[in-house]
Design an enzyme around this catalytic site. Structure first.
Site, PDB file in Angstrom:
ATOM      1  N   ARG A 235      -7.502   0.079  -6.373  1.00  0.00           N
ATOM      2  CA  ARG A 235      -7.583   1.190  -5.406  1.00  0.00           C
ATOM      3  C   ARG A 235      -7.819   2.481  -6.195  1.00  0.00           C
ATOM      4  NH1 ARG A 235      -4.223   1.095  -0.319  1.00  0.00           N
ATOM      5  NH2 ARG A 235      -5.972   2.414   0.289  1.00  0.00           N
TER       6      ARG A 235
ATOM      7  N   ASN B 197      -5.105  12.655   0.863  1.00  0.00           N
ATOM      8  CA  ASN B 197      -4.242  11.772   1.657  1.00  0.00           C
ATOM      9  C   ASN B 197      -5.117  11.033   2.660  1.00  0.00           C
ATOM     10  OD1 ASN B 197      -1.573  10.750   2.276  1.00  0.00           O
ATOM     11  ND2 ASN B 197      -1.691  11.879   4.191  1.00  0.00           N
ATOM     12  N   LYS B 198      -4.502  10.177   3.425  1.00  0.00           N
ATOM     13  CA  LYS B 198      -5.216   9.316   4.375  1.00  0.00           C
ATOM     14  C   LYS B 198      -6.226  10.109   5.210  1.00  0.00           C
ATOM     15  CE  LYS B 198      -5.040   5.823   4.613  1.00  0.00           C
ATOM     16  NZ  LYS B 198      -6.011   4.973   3.884  1.00  0.00           N
TER      17      LYS B 198
ATOM     18  N   GLN C 113      -1.896   2.462  10.096  1.00  0.00           N
ATOM     19  CA  GLN C 113      -0.612   2.464   9.379  1.00  0.00           C
ATOM     20  C   GLN C 113       0.472   3.206  10.152  1.00  0.00           C
ATOM     21  OE1 GLN C 113      -3.584   3.104   7.994  1.00  0.00           O
ATOM     22  NE2 GLN C 113      -3.653   2.610   5.818  1.00  0.00           N
TER      23      GLN C 113
ATOM     24  N   ARG D 248       0.866  -1.178   0.000  1.00  0.00           N
ATOM     25  CA  ARG D 248       0.000   0.000   0.000  1.00  0.00           C
ATOM     26  C   ARG D 248       0.902   1.227   0.000  1.00  0.00           C
ATOM     27  NH1 ARG D 248       2.465   1.787   3.701  1.00  0.00           N
ATOM     28  NH2 ARG D 248       0.925   3.411   3.924  1.00  0.00           N
ATOM     29  N   GLY D 249       0.281   2.417  -0.042  1.00  0.00           N
ATOM     30  CA  GLY D 249       1.067   3.637  -0.219  1.00  0.00           C
ATOM     31  C   GLY D 249       1.145   3.910  -1.724  1.00  0.00           C
ATOM     32  N   ALA D 250       0.822   5.149  -2.122  1.00  0.00           N
ATOM     33  CA  ALA D 250       0.630   5.443  -3.545  1.00  0.00           C
ATOM     34  C   ALA D 250       1.806   5.019  -4.439  1.00  0.00           C
ATOM     35  CB  ALA D 250       0.316   6.926  -3.709  1.00  0.00           C
TER      36      ALA D 250
ATOM     37  N   ASP E 236      -1.804  10.835  -1.880  1.00  0.00           N
ATOM     38  CA  ASP E 236      -2.180   9.839  -2.897  1.00  0.00           C
ATOM     39  C   ASP E 236      -2.496  10.478  -4.233  1.00  0.00           C
ATOM     40  OD1 ASP E 236      -2.722   8.400  -0.243  1.00  0.00           O
ATOM     41  OD2 ASP E 236      -2.812   6.832  -1.782  1.00  0.00           O
TER      42      ASP E 236
HETATM   43  O1  MRU Z   1      -4.368   3.373   2.422  1.00  0.00           O
HETATM   44  P1  MRU Z   1      -2.898   3.533   2.297  1.00  0.00           P
HETATM   45  O2  MRU Z   1      -2.128   2.908   3.421  1.00  0.00           O
HETATM   46  O3  MRU Z   1      -2.403   3.077   0.945  1.00  0.00           O
HETATM   47  O4  MRU Z   1      -2.665   5.092   2.381  1.00  0.00           O
HETATM   48  C1  MRU Z   1      -1.372   5.617   2.289  1.00  0.00           C
HETATM   49  C2  MRU Z   1      -1.314   7.084   2.445  1.00  0.00           C
HETATM   50  O5  MRU Z   1      -2.290   7.737   2.692  1.00  0.00           O
HETATM   51  C3  MRU Z   1       0.015   7.740   2.202  1.00  0.00           C
HETATM   52  O6  MRU Z   1       0.140   8.903   2.959  1.00  0.00           O
HETATM   53  C4  MRU Z   1       0.145   8.110   0.716  1.00  0.00           C
HETATM   54  O7  MRU Z   1      -0.123   6.986  -0.094  1.00  0.00           O
HETATM   55  C5  MRU Z   1       1.489   8.629   0.392  1.00  0.00           C
HETATM   56  S1  MRU Z   1       2.707   7.371   0.436  1.00  0.00           S
HETATM   57  C6  MRU Z   1       4.210   8.028   0.082  1.00  0.00           C
END
Ligand code: MRU
Length: 363
Positions: free
Chosen positions: A90, A254-255, A203, A53-55, A244
């Site tokens: 996603r 973002n999250k 996370q 996970r993470g963009a 993201d």
């Molecule tokens: O749902 P996730 O864990 O994929 O969300 C991740 C985030 O919100 C991060 O802040 C974002 O992807 C940036 S990662 C460098």
């Protein structure tokens, strides 16, 4: 970054030269396990279930998902099927679409017989570019942290608040929000990180705390609602978060919960920075609130919580009364006006159309 003294990226080609190894992030922090992806379907499942996970890491894994698909069958039909299957996993992270479009365009331009080699080569380049870009984000963000450290008396630590995990586990290496933190720490600047736990999937508590701990960076996990209180009491020098999807006018998805931290930061004059590599910018979108699709996930993630019991078992327990309706919005949008600056691989800029255009004149 290192885990128990050994350097890891988050995604890499396995020893057989074609399957793809990842760190299974659903097992962290209690178990460090490598999983191997051997098909398009396994890559899609790994992204959907958040083993990765993470963009930026979602984008890199999707690129390898295309490799696994064309390895089995390099036809146009399979390429298109792989693109749609992975794109649906996603919806919010634009790096996913960016990587998939990039792979499809390049593969369409060559004969099916050449596609396997071109795909693996390009996926490796996407990974290397992510690492290089994040290193640059670290260099530019270091200037910001360094300036705050220099203004502090008697070598007191710079207190940085971050949300979710925009660390090396969210990218191929270094992280985005964490890259300046690691650079500052490695340069001997004392830093301390407030880590938002980041419900519902935690996370921050499970991943950011894991990686900061392994790198030796001082940190404290706090419940999601604590940040405003810390800011009111002068205990946060700056916030750095990831994103993201960032619009051409500087709005940032973002999250979930990022927006509330930005509001608290604005009310307390705490600088609020967003770190991002270029593929996280969606140049086709201007109004983040109206135009960015926000992922909604299974309510079970809110209604329950997982953790390790005293005897070492991982258990999931229910938090809410039976049959309670639950909503699970995974992201929110922070308007550009609440953001002090964007820290990109090309340097820092105001979160505005003009700021981004100055750094990316070719767009
Ligand atoms: O749902 P996730 O864990 O994929 O969300 C991740 C985030 O919100 C991060 O802040 C974002 O992807 C940036 S990662 C460098």
């Amino acid at each position: 970054m290192k885990v128990d003294g050994r350097h890891y990226r988050t995604v890499w080609l396995a020893r057989d030269g074609w399957s793809v190894d990842i760190i299974d992030q659903t097992r962290l922090p209690h178990a460090f396990e490598i999983a191997t992806l051997r098909s398009l379907e396994e890559a899609a499942t790994a992204i959907r279930t958040m083993m990765v996970r993470g963009a930026p890491l979602i984008g890199a894994t999707a690129a390898y998902g295309i490799c696994l698909a064309v390895r089995d069958d390099p036809s146009d039909a399979t390429l298109d099927r792989a693109h749609s299957l992975l794109a649906e996993t996603r919806p919010t992270a634009i790096n996913l679409k960016w990587a998939l479009d990039d792979m499809r365009t390049r593969l369409r331009a060559c004969e099916p017989s050449a596609r396997r080699a071109v795909a693996y080569g390009r996926a490796a380049e996407i990974c290397d570019a992510d690492v290089a870009g994040n290193r640059e984000i670290g260099r530019h963000g270091l200037e910001i942290i360094g300036a705050i450290a220099a203004a502090k008396a008697d070598g007191a630590p710079v207190n940085i608040l971050t949300h979710c995990n925009a660390g090396w586990l969210a990218t191929v290496d270094w992280g985005t929000a964490t890259a300046p933190i690691y650079r500052a720490h490695d340069d001997g600047i004392p830093v301390h990180v407030w880590v938002d736990e980041t419900r519902p999937r935690n996370q921050g508590a499970s991943l950011t705390a894991f990686e900061l701990g392994h790198h030796g960076v001082a940190h404290t996990v706090v419940a999601d609602n604590v940040g405003g209180h810390l800011m009111q009491h002068g205990q946060v020098d700056l916030c750095i978060v990831g994103t993201d999807r960032t619009t051409a006018s500087g709005d940032v998805a973002n999250k979930i919960g990022t927006y509330l931290k930005a509001l608290a930061a604005a009310d307390n004059n705490v600088p609020f920075y967003v770190a991002l590599p270029s593929p996280t910018i969606d140049w086709s979108v201007r109004d983040g609130i109206a135009e960015i699709p926000i992922e909604q996930r299974d309510g079970a993630e809110v209604a329950s919580i997982s953790g390790r019991t005293e005897d070492g078992r991982i258990e999931t327990v229910q938090l809410v009364p039976d049959r309670t309706p639950v909503a699970n919005y995974a992201f929110d949008v922070t308007p550009a006006r609440l953001i002090t600056a964007l820290i990109t691989d090309r340097g820092s800029c105001p979160a505005s159309a003009e700021g981004l255009a100055a750094l990316f004149p070719e767009r």
